[in-house]
Design a protein around this motif. Structure first.
Motif, mmCIF file in Angstrom:
data_model
loop_
_atom_site.group_PDB
_atom_site.id
_atom_site.type_symbol
_atom_site.label_atom_id
_atom_site.label_comp_id
_atom_site.label_asym_id
_atom_site.label_seq_id
_atom_site.Cartn_x
_atom_site.Cartn_y
_atom_site.Cartn_z
ATOM 1 N N LEU A 183 -47.822 98.180 -16.847
ATOM 2 C CA LEU A 183 -46.995 97.010 -16.333
ATOM 3 C C LEU A 183 -47.587 96.732 -14.886
ATOM 4 N N LEU A 184 -47.912 97.903 -13.989
ATOM 5 C CA LEU A 184 -48.291 97.488 -12.816
ATOM 6 C C LEU A 184 -49.496 96.786 -12.556
ATOM 7 N N GLY A 185 -50.303 97.340 -13.735
ATOM 8 C CA GLY A 185 -51.847 96.755 -13.691
ATOM 9 C C GLY A 185 -51.754 95.028 -14.164
ATOM 10 N N LEU A 186 -50.620 94.867 -15.178
ATOM 11 C CA LEU A 186 -50.582 93.508 -15.482
ATOM 12 C C LEU A 186 -50.059 92.760 -14.284
ATOM 13 N N TRP A 187 -48.935 93.248 -13.624
ATOM 14 C CA TRP A 187 -48.382 92.532 -12.359
ATOM 15 C C TRP A 187 -49.542 92.142 -11.328
ATOM 16 N N LEU A 188 -50.546 93.171 -11.246
ATOM 17 C CA LEU A 188 -51.497 92.990 -10.075
ATOM 18 C C LEU A 188 -52.609 91.967 -10.644
ATOM 19 N N TRP A 189 -52.597 91.856 -11.948
ATOM 20 C CA TRP A 189 -53.549 90.670 -12.325
ATOM 21 C C TRP A 189 -52.836 89.308 -12.215
ATOM 22 N N LEU A 190 -51.534 89.252 -12.504
ATOM 23 C CA LEU A 190 -50.839 88.012 -12.417
ATOM 24 C C LEU A 190 -50.871 87.529 -11.192
ATOM 25 N N VAL A 191 -50.761 88.422 -10.216
ATOM 26 C CA VAL A 191 -50.791 87.991 -8.724
ATOM 27 C C VAL A 191 -51.979 87.799 -8.019
ATOM 28 N N VAL A 192 -52.904 88.777 -8.120
ATOM 29 C CA VAL A 192 -54.088 88.580 -7.514
ATOM 30 C C VAL A 192 -55.096 87.867 -8.329
ATOM 31 N N GLY A 193 -55.232 88.074 -9.577
ATOM 32 C CA GLY A 193 -56.059 87.694 -10.702
ATOM 33 C C GLY A 193 -56.010 86.149 -10.919
ATOM 34 N N GLN A 194 -55.095 85.900 -11.163
ATOM 35 C CA GLN A 194 -54.602 84.547 -11.606
ATOM 36 C C GLN A 194 -54.692 83.590 -10.314
ATOM 37 N N ALA A 195 -54.480 84.040 -8.996
ATOM 38 C CA ALA A 195 -54.701 83.397 -7.670
ATOM 39 C C ALA A 195 -56.043 83.045 -7.700
ATOM 40 N N ARG A 196 -56.756 84.274 -7.770
ATOM 41 C CA ARG A 196 -58.386 83.962 -7.732
ATOM 42 C C ARG A 196 -58.778 83.081 -8.740
ATOM 43 N N LEU A 197 -58.582 83.130 -9.779
ATOM 44 C CA LEU A 197 -58.909 82.479 -11.044
ATOM 45 C C LEU A 197 -58.768 80.931 -10.719
ATOM 46 N N GLY A 198 -57.512 80.572 -10.382
ATOM 47 C CA GLY A 198 -57.569 79.140 -10.128
ATOM 48 C C GLY A 198 -57.510 78.673 -8.842
ATOM 49 N N LEU A 199 -57.791 79.600 -7.937
ATOM 50 C CA LEU A 199 -58.021 79.077 -6.399
ATOM 51 C C LEU A 199 -58.905 77.788 -6.231
ATOM 52 N N ALA A 200 -60.140 77.884 -6.692
ATOM 53 C CA ALA A 200 -60.994 76.550 -6.436
ATOM 54 C C ALA A 200 -60.442 75.313 -7.113
ATOM 55 N N ALA A 201 -59.983 75.335 -8.360
ATOM 56 C CA ALA A 201 -59.418 74.182 -9.066
ATOM 57 C C ALA A 201 -58.190 73.710 -8.391
ATOM 58 N N SER A 202 -57.120 74.428 -7.971
ATOM 59 C CA SER A 202 -55.984 74.077 -7.528
ATOM 60 C C SER A 202 -56.113 73.319 -6.117
ATOM 61 N N ARG A 203 -56.952 74.218 -5.221
ATOM 62 C CA ARG A 203 -57.426 73.647 -4.228
ATOM 63 C C ARG A 203 -58.065 72.265 -4.325
ATOM 64 N N ARG A 204 -58.982 71.923 -5.082
ATOM 65 C CA ARG A 204 -59.657 70.622 -5.450
ATOM 66 C C ARG A 204 -58.501 69.490 -5.970
ATOM 67 N N ARG A 205 -57.684 70.212 -6.949
ATOM 68 C CA ARG A 205 -56.666 69.284 -7.386
ATOM 69 C C ARG A 205 -55.885 68.558 -6.260
ATOM 70 N N ILE A 206 -55.366 69.412 -5.205
ATOM 71 C CA ILE A 206 -54.557 68.632 -4.283
ATOM 72 C C ILE A 206 -55.566 67.790 -3.160
#
Length: 575
Positions: A183-206
């Motif tokens: 569960l801690l590993g899942l939490w870490l991915w959802l907080v750090v991994g998802q942020a890194r995964l969508g960082l470029a696209a979400s910055r471009r979007r705004i």
């Protein structure tokens, strides 16, 4: 040791954390309500699983003729308590936290407006009006997810994971540890991994949204010009290209968010299966009972409640980050105009105005930009207007009339020379004092979506109705205002759209008169008015202006009331 990226991230959000800190108590209460919602969900599923299983086992034993007892009242009351409590707490949490966020957004907007009031026209000219609007609306709105999606939910989820580990550990320590790790590993991915995964696209979007809004506003405002020059098609194609880029990033972010949601479901389910498997082994070994074995995986399944918000918030983390960076840049802007440390007083009565060898160039054309203007806004202009004198500054558009007005109101500073008001250098007069003694009617009538009275009282908040009717009478609007359904309390609409152009202009003029200035600068005061109305207002205005210094800015002096002398400007020079 922190990485440079972490340091940059902290520096970016530090100003907004300070804003949140002003409402620290509300944020803690809101976070506690979110945590109670998750606790209620865990308690409901865990206790329900235990009770159903215990009831089934007891019933089976009784059917087999084996004596067994079960207290159904306390577990049943607990289930009802968690069920009702979860609904109530969730409702209260939504109302309370959204109210908190609205208060925070109001704080942010007030802070940004305060920043803008300290900027001079040169700095304001660095961005278009649509870009300033986007900062104050869309960028600040993007920060509403900072607390509701990026701060409170991960903290609540982390506490819930710890709580699940403790709960399972009370019955079987090994199971608690084994379930907490994935569960801690899942939490870490959802907080750090998802942020890194969508960082470029979400910055471009705004950024794309910013350009799309700007181009849309430009197209609506300049539709006639675009048609006239045959560039409307090209402008539409640029809009469509921005729109396609926006949709591409939105679809990409949608896939990332779906991945995160799928990982939540899969991670929580597998953790529940792990708890069930380990619980079955513990049950076989006689370490726990059957109801507890069923309770453990059901408690883990309730973690969906705590983790469900994380994919959405952190997939779009780049949007919040980009908005914070742009607002930080806006907050860092500083105008060149400062209040003097030892301000001088202005003399009572009408004020004089003098320019001594003043030259002015606007941003983008001066030496700092590497390109010198061929025709500066003002070139070595000197003039002297005595107290109580009425002067007309006449010239074509771009001749420098408005530049002199802005210098007199100290909205901009000259490159060389000095401006004197009341015989004092304008740099030695407190801004509040200077602007309270000068009335400036600009080319554009700025009216707000409020009542007629409220728009007038921007000049003097303490003005009574009698004074409002007085200035309306001077500008020939009193009879019209009395016929309105609500009189002075009639709303004028956004930007005064419920009024005609001439009426809006006269309301703006009445507001300037209400401030009772000693030096008036009136830029085309009768623009948009017919000759008869302009003549009527000019006669009333002529009497009211006695004992005041007046500067008219006009293309043609024949439409002005009585003046003592006229000065003509051409290409930034007096001729």
């Amino acid at each position: 040791m922190k990485s440079s990226n972490d340091a940059t991230l902290i520096a970016t959000f530090r100003p907004w954390l300070k804003v949140l800190g002003r409402r620290r108590r509300r944020l803690w209460v809101g976070g506690l309500l979110m945590l109670l919602t998750v606790v209620a969900a865990i308690g409901l599923l865990a206790l329900s699983g235990w009770f159903i299983t215990a009831t089934a086992i007891t019933g089976t034993l009784l059917a087999a003729g084996i004596q067994a007892t079960l207290d159904i009242y306390r577990p049943g009351a607990g289930i009802r308590f968690f069920a009702v409590g979860r609904s109530v707490v969730r409702y209260v949490e939504r109302i309370y936290n959204h109210d908190t966020v609205l208060r925070l957004l109001a704080d942010l907007r007030a802070g940004m407006f305060a920043v803008m009031t300290r900027l001079d026209e040169r700095v304001m000219g660095q961005l278009r009006a649509s870009e300033w609007l986007n900062r104050l609306t869309a960028d600040i709105d993007a920060l509403d997810s900072f607390y509701l999606r990026l701060l409170a939910p991960p903290l609540v989820a982390l506490l819930a994971i710890g709580g699940i580990g403790v709960l399972l550990g009370l019955f079987a320590p090994g199971i608690g540890i084994a379930v907490t790790i994935p569960l801690l590993g899942l939490w870490l991915w959802l907080v750090v991994g998802q942020a890194r995964l969508g960082l470029a696209a979400s910055r471009r979007r705004i950024a794309t949204l910013d350009r799309l809004r700007m181009r849309s506003i430009e197209q609506m405002q300049g539709l006639a010009e675009l048609r006239c020059y045959g560039t409307l098609g090209a402008h539409r194609q640029a809009l469509l290209a921005e729109e396609r880029a926006l949709y591409d990033d939105q679809r990409r972010l949608g896939r990332y968010q779906a991945l995160g949601s799928a990982l939540v479901s899969m991670g929580v389910t597998l953790s529940a299966v792990l708890a069930l498997w380990l619980g079955a082994r513990a049950f076989t070994a006689g370490e726990i009972g059957g109801p507890v074995m069923v309770m453990l995986p059901l408690a883990v399944l309730a973690m969906n409640e705590a983790l469900a918000l994380l994919p959405t918030g952190f997939t779009h983390f780049g949007s919040t980050l980009a908005a914070a960076e742009r607002l930080n840049g806006m907050a860092a802007l500083r105008g060149s105009i400062r209040d003097p440390q030892s301000p001088l007083d202005l003399p009572a009565g009408p004020l004089s105005l003098a320019l001594e060898n003043v030259s002015l160039e606007y941003a983008g054309t001066g030496p700092s930009q590497g390109v010198r203007s061929v025709a500066p806004a003002l070139a070595a202009v000197s003039l002297d207007i005595t107290p109580g004198e009425r002067v007309a500054l006449v010239g074509e558009s771009g001749a420098g009339k408005s530049s002199i007005a802005k210098l007199a109101a100290r909205l901009i500073e000259p490159e060389q020379g000095q401006v004197l008001v009341g015989g004092r250098s304008i740099r030695e007069i407190a801004l509040s004092v200077l602007r309270s003694r000068i009335g400036y009617l600009t080319q554009h009538a700025e009216l707000f979506h409020d009542t007629l009275a409220a728009n007038l009282r921007l000049a003097d908040a303490q003005a009574d109705d009698a004074r409002l009717w007085g200035v309306l009478d001077i500008v020939d609007l009193a009879a019209w205002a009395r016929e309105l359904p609500q009189g002075l309390d009639t709303w004028v609409g956004e930007s005064g759209r419920q009024l005609s152009g001439g009426q809006a202009r006269r309301v703006a003029l009445a507001r300037v008169l209400l401030s009772e200035p000693d030096l008036l600068i009136l830029d085309e005061p009768f623009s948009g008015l017919d000759v008869e109305t302009a003549s009527r207002i000019a006669g009333r205005l002529d009497t009211w202006l006695d004992g005041r210094t007046v500067i008219y800015l006009a293309h043609d002096e024949s439409v002005l009331p009585r003046v003592d002398r006229s000065l003509r400007l051409r290409e930034g020079r007096l001729v």
